[in-house]
Design an enzyme around this catalytic site. Sequence first.
Site, PDB file in Angstrom:
ATOM      1  N   ASP A 189       5.243  -7.927   5.846  1.00 30.51           N
ATOM      2  CA  ASP A 189       5.086  -8.893   4.902  1.00 30.51           C
ATOM      3  C   ASP A 189       6.246  -8.787   3.849  1.00 30.51           C
ATOM      4  OD1 ASP A 189       3.176 -10.622   6.004  1.00 30.51           O
ATOM      5  OD2 ASP A 189       1.593  -9.578   5.058  1.00 30.51           O
TER       6      ASP A 189
ATOM      7  N   ASP B  50       0.016   2.092   8.291  1.00 27.30           N
ATOM      8  CA  ASP B  50      -0.752   1.402   9.737  1.00 27.30           C
ATOM      9  C   ASP B  50       0.041   1.504  10.808  1.00 27.30           C
ATOM     10  OD1 ASP B  50      -2.276   0.529   7.463  1.00 27.30           O
ATOM     11  OD2 ASP B  50      -1.785  -1.414   7.607  1.00 27.30           O
TER      12      ASP B  50
ATOM     13  N   GLY C   2       0.829  -1.287  -0.004  1.00 23.33           N
ATOM     14  CA  GLY C   2       0.076   0.116   0.002  1.00 23.33           C
ATOM     15  C   GLY C   2       0.917   1.304   0.024  1.00 23.33           C
TER      16      GLY C   2
ATOM     17  N   ARG D  97       1.283  -5.720  -4.990  1.00 21.64           N
ATOM     18  CA  ARG D  97       1.117  -6.681  -3.856  1.00 21.64           C
ATOM     19  C   ARG D  97       1.628  -8.061  -4.304  1.00 21.64           C
ATOM     20  NH1 ARG D  97      -0.647  -4.292   0.844  1.00 21.64           N
ATOM     21  NH2 ARG D  97      -2.146  -2.779   0.714  1.00 21.64           N
TER      22      ARG D  97
ATOM     23  N   LYS E 132       8.144   0.706   5.766  1.00 25.59           N
ATOM     24  CA  LYS E 132       6.776   1.384   5.057  1.00 25.59           C
ATOM     25  C   LYS E 132       5.760   1.120   5.785  1.00 25.59           C
ATOM     26  CE  LYS E 132       4.174  -0.234   2.670  1.00 25.59           C
ATOM     27  NZ  LYS E 132       3.640  -0.963   1.661  1.00 25.59           N
ATOM     28  N   THR E 133       4.694   1.711   5.912  1.00 31.47           N
ATOM     29  CA  THR E 133       3.135   1.467   6.084  1.00 31.47           C
ATOM     30  C   THR E 133       2.393   2.484   6.934  1.00 31.47           C
ATOM     31  OG1 THR E 133       1.287  -0.008   6.682  1.00 31.47           O
ATOM     32  CG2 THR E 133       3.121  -0.234   8.140  1.00 31.47           C
TER      33      THR E 133
HETATM   34  P1  FBP Z   1       0.513  -1.794   3.560  1.00 29.70           P
HETATM   35  O1  FBP Z   1       0.483  -2.782   4.753  1.00 29.70           O
HETATM   36  O2  FBP Z   1       0.651  -2.496   2.104  1.00 29.70           O
HETATM   37  O3  FBP Z   1       1.390  -0.726   3.836  1.00 29.70           O
HETATM   38  O4  FBP Z   1      -0.857  -1.290   3.269  1.00 29.70           O
HETATM   39  C1  FBP Z   1      -1.719  -0.708   4.130  1.00 29.70           C
HETATM   40  C2  FBP Z   1      -3.264  -0.505   3.877  1.00 29.70           C
HETATM   41  O5  FBP Z   1      -3.377   0.817   3.603  1.00 29.70           O
HETATM   42  C3  FBP Z   1      -4.196  -0.939   5.018  1.00 29.70           C
HETATM   43  O6  FBP Z   1      -4.357   0.040   5.925  1.00 29.70           O
HETATM   44  C4  FBP Z   1      -5.389  -1.468   4.262  1.00 29.70           C
HETATM   45  O7  FBP Z   1      -6.117  -2.368   4.956  1.00 29.70           O
HETATM   46  C5  FBP Z   1      -4.785  -1.904   2.901  1.00 29.70           C
HETATM   47  O8  FBP Z   1      -3.494  -1.280   2.764  1.00 29.70           O
HETATM   48  C6  FBP Z   1      -5.727  -1.645   1.847  1.00 29.70           C
HETATM   49  O9  FBP Z   1      -5.311  -2.196   0.694  1.00 29.70           O
HETATM   50  P2  FBP Z   1      -5.462  -1.941  -0.798  1.00 29.70           P
HETATM   51  O10 FBP Z   1      -4.536  -0.873  -1.242  1.00 29.70           O
HETATM   52  O11 FBP Z   1      -5.012  -3.033  -1.571  1.00 29.70           O
HETATM   53  O12 FBP Z   1      -6.950  -1.698  -0.960  1.00 29.70           O
END
Ligand code: FBP
Length: 545
Positions: free
Chosen positions: A172, A201, A77, A141, A198-199
């Site tokens: 991951d 979250d 993400g 991803r 990175k994230t």
């Molecule tokens: P990452 O863990 O890859 O940084 O992504 C975080 C996130 O934004 C989460 O908060 C959310 O649940 C998910 O990605 C949403 O995924 P997508 O971008 O595939 O809709």
Amino acid sequence: MEKSALQIARAAYQPKLPKALQGPVKAVEGKATESVDNQEEIKAMFPNTYGMPVIRFEAGESAPCDNFNVGIILSGGQAPGGHNVISGLYDGVKSLNPASKLYGFLMGPGGLVDHKYVEFTDDFIDEYRNTGGFDIIGSGRTKLEENEQFESGIQILRQLGIKALVIIGGDDSNTNACVLAEYYAAKKYGVQVIGCPKTIDGDLKNEQIETSFGFDTACKTYSELIGNIQRDCNSARKYWHFIKLMGRSASHIALECALQTQPNVCLISEEVEQKAMSLDDVVTYIAKIVADRAAEGNNFGTVLIPEGLIEFIPAIKKLIAELNDVLAKPEALALPGAEEQIAYVKAHISKDNLAVFNSLPTDVAAQLALDRDPHGNVQVSLIETEKLLSRMVAAKLKEWKKDGSYKGKFSAQHHFFGYEGRCAAPSNYDADYCYSLGYNASRLIADGRTGYMSIIQNTTAPASEWVAGGVPITMMMNMERRNGKMKPVIRKALVELDGAPFKYFAARRDEWAKKTMYIYPGPIQYWGPSEVCDQCTKTLSLEKK
Ligand code: FBP
């Protein structure tokens, strides 16, 4: 590309670097490390990259450096600051030897496997300095975990003369970066792999990593929006706003936004689990606050909901764990469509879990059973918890109206903030932090390291006092069940209920529930007094107090 006046001014910002990275460096090694758990298993799986020391860079002496090429991948993400990691790495690599080259693999790890890449140049990089988003090369991803993918990768890495690969990702993706580092080391391919935390979250943090990049900007962006809603709410005084916030499993984003805005309710998934609350307990908790405020004539308020909430309700958690195992079976993976999968699930889960599955609204049950990301995670962002909860609160209040214990009016609005903040232009904190992470990665590469994550510490102090170095990725690992099998993974950091940020919130939330004590943080500022522009998150400052 046409730009706004703010974009033009922001492009000229020169991110700050820790003092140690402002000149030549030397690496100072700490003691040999151990993984956080399951040491024997992880050591056996990572014989070449296990046990390495933590590294800290200090000022060193200038030495000539041969030119070397580097590749970079954005994985998962989006998170504000990714472009600054790339520009920091670019500047770092060029500062060591201007003949060195940086290549970007397109659309995530898939770009490495499919040999899709671009070479960065000064003009190309300058277009993206201090901007949000991952659009410079795109993200994806694709899971990088099969030997065939690693072998396909090495072909293009050799063709481009790449000495090291930097993978920017969450827990991951960094786990997979470590698997790749180990594979290339075992095969003696001569390619180093460096990770970068990175994230949005905020769940990739531990004793070595203070925060994952993007968390700061994303939370400030959501808090601005929540503040705006709270001001509207306090003006019209007729709506309850149910606001779901991204963050996958962990509630760090919801907690940080609560600390910044002081809403009437903020649910913390980790607490719901610890208290073994049922869905009805959660609904009753919110409905009670709605009723108490109504008794004071306040038929309005705000509720923050972490997107992973549903997974933490113990009965639903048990159900999800069994669904993960059942749906990972080859015959389940081969089923043609949704109906067949749901029928398969119903026929193969335990009686208790079937009862929970059947008790959920059909749309929520279907989302739990069907939607998985490539890492096997439930796609919690697709579950409309904000609507589910407000529907259930309305039903509970209706019951209370009948027995006369509630006399208010309840009208709800729903919001989901996630994508609004993931590509925001990075705050000063993220702009500096990310640039430093990227620049620092070039020093880890030049120092010959592999299987390390780039780290910058002491970030609550001014940037010149930040500490740069590297942490072995294996140090953060333990064994967890994924897609029906035990796997080595980086341990996710959930909200700690005995940690300072949660305790600060818990000590004040009853007052925030009753009274209207909203804070309206306003938009991110880039120029102005330091206390306005350069503050880190409340979470980090409370953790570091
Ligand atoms: P990452 O863990 O890859 O940084 O992504 C975080 C996130 O934004 C989460 O908060 C959310 O649940 C998910 O990605 C949403 O995924 P997508 O971008 O595939 O809709």
